[in-house]
Design an enzyme around this catalytic site. Structure first.
Site, PDB file in Angstrom:
ATOM      1  N   GLU A  60     174.484 118.390   5.112  1.00 29.63           N
ATOM      2  CA  GLU A  60     173.046 118.105   5.153  1.00 29.63           C
ATOM      3  C   GLU A  60     172.611 117.250   3.961  1.00 29.63           C
ATOM      4  OE1 GLU A  60     171.317 118.696   7.737  1.00 29.63           O
ATOM      5  OE2 GLU A  60     172.896 119.851   8.723  1.00 29.63           O
ATOM      6  N   HIS A  63     173.014 113.637   4.741  1.00 29.72           N
ATOM      7  CA  HIS A  63     171.886 113.125   5.530  1.00 29.72           C
ATOM      8  C   HIS A  63     170.702 112.802   4.620  1.00 29.72           C
ATOM      9  CE1 HIS A  63     173.489 113.679   9.516  1.00 29.72           C
ATOM     10  NE2 HIS A  63     173.615 114.991   9.404  1.00 29.72           N
ATOM     11  N   ASP A 154     173.917 115.355  15.781  1.00 22.88           N
ATOM     12  CA  ASP A 154     173.952 114.051  15.105  1.00 22.88           C
ATOM     13  C   ASP A 154     174.483 112.971  16.031  1.00 22.88           C
ATOM     14  OD1 ASP A 154     173.003 115.141  12.731  1.00 22.88           O
ATOM     15  OD2 ASP A 154     175.015 115.657  12.030  1.00 22.88           O
TER      16      ASP A 154
END
Length: 362
Positions: A60, A63, A154
């Site tokens: 994460e 991202h 994703d």
């Protein structure tokens, strides 16, 4: 649980359920390589759950860092039952940026898995070797499964970027990726039965339950994305300037009856209250006016049925579509004051007018 680069990292209580499940599920494997641990077997399982979710956190964070690189604010990172989510304020404005933000997470998981895989030959046998092997396997699986082309995974955003690039229509791309997510949900639901038919080995009830949970997560996320895309397709018809009402500006001590009479006479749809400096300080609530009996209006100052203009109630008259809706959502109200670039008043935007325009565009 803290911050990473100024980004709040949150952990939902559902993660504790996952930690317990992981501890129970891998207990036999731990007992096999390190017998005699007793209750510490489950402590070791819990430690593995923490390490696994630290890997998810790195997924994460990748991202979040990529989003920041493209100038997108990141609100938080949340770890939950089925993994994690990075809450980004807004969306990438090009297919290339959408691809970059989306693909970096799965690639990070695959990279972490490969690192553990390379460490496996030099890891001492026993509990440590088991942990490295499971972390390598888990991260490789997470990386590959996240590339499945369907929202909310994703891979769905990667597919969306590709369709967006090919068609030039981000909303159509979202719908296509959403349907990909629905297909993935059906596949996840049918996987345990398919495996049983192919291998001939009975499937545990827990496998069906897990498949149902994953399928429900995928289906609900995909459906939400499709609905959102259909809604956002209609947003460009909403232009603040076109929906604005002409505003009558009056002093705050003027009787409400007189203000209403003047507004009707001048065909103004809203009334603004002026401060001592001659600038608008409040906007009259249409609902409050309608709720005031006619016989009381001559004795009530217009300021008593007006809402003070807070910073969030001043909007640019040129706002159109999604930026307009986001500006209204930040400060929910029934009326907003629209301003020209030079700060002069253009008119008043009434939320009900926006709602009606949106409904007509359906």
């Amino acid at each position: 649980m803290g911050q990473v680069g100024g980004i709040d990292v949150l952990v939902r209580s559902s993660w504790l359920i996952v930690a317990v499940l992981i501890s129970v599920l891998i207990a036999p494997a731990i007992e096999q390589v390190a017998p005699g641990l007793g209750a510490w077997t489950y402590v070791a399982g819990g430690a593995f759950a923490v390490l696994l979710y630290l890997s998810v956190l790195l997924h994460e964070i990748s991202h979040a860092l990529m989003a920041r690189r493209y100038g997108l604010p990141v609100r938080s990172i949340t770890l939950h039952f089925l993994g994690g989510v990075t809450e980004i304020d807004g969306e990438p404005d090009t297919p290339g940026r959408e691809f970059g933000v989306s693909v970096v997470g799965p690639l990070t998981s695959v990279a972490i898995g490969l690192v553990f895989l390379l460490l496996l030959p030099v890891t001492p046998s026993g509990l440590l070797e088991l942990a490295v092997e499971m972390l390598a396997t888990a991260n490789l699986i997470v990386g590959v499964l996240n590339l499945v082309p369907g929202l909310p995974l994703d891979g769905g955003r990667v597919l969306r970027a590709g369709v967006w690039k090919a068609t030039g229509d981000p909303h159509r791309a979202t719908i296509v990726a959403g349907w990909g997510g629905r297909v993935a949900a059906v596949a996840a639901l049918g996987y345990p039965l398919g495996r049983e038919l192919v291998t001939g080995q009975p499937t545990l009830i827990s496998d069906y339950v897990l498949a149902l949970v994953i399928a429900a997560f995928l289906w609900s996320g995909a459906t939400a994305a499709i609905v959102s895309a259909k809604v956002r397709r209609r947003l460009p018809v909403l232009a603040a300037r076109q929906l604005a009402r002409r505003a009558l500006q009056v002093p705050g001590d003027q009787p409400l009856s007189e203000a209403v009479r003047r507004a009707q006479e001048e065909r103004a749809g809203s009334i603004l209250v002026l401060g001592q400096d001659g600038r608008p300080t409040a906007v009259v609530s249409e609902a409050a006016v309608l709720a005031t009996p006619d016989e009381r209006r001559p004795w009530i100052p217009v300021s008593s049925v007006a809402r003070t203009l807070q910073p969030g109630l001043f909007l640019a008259a040129d706002l159109v579509g999604e930026p307009l809706i986001r500006a209204m959502q930040r400060t929910p109200a029934s009326e907003y004051l629209l301003l020209e670039p030079d700060g002069t008043v253009y008119g008043v935007l009434v939320t009900e007018d926006v709602d009606r325009a949106f409904a007509r565009a359906a």
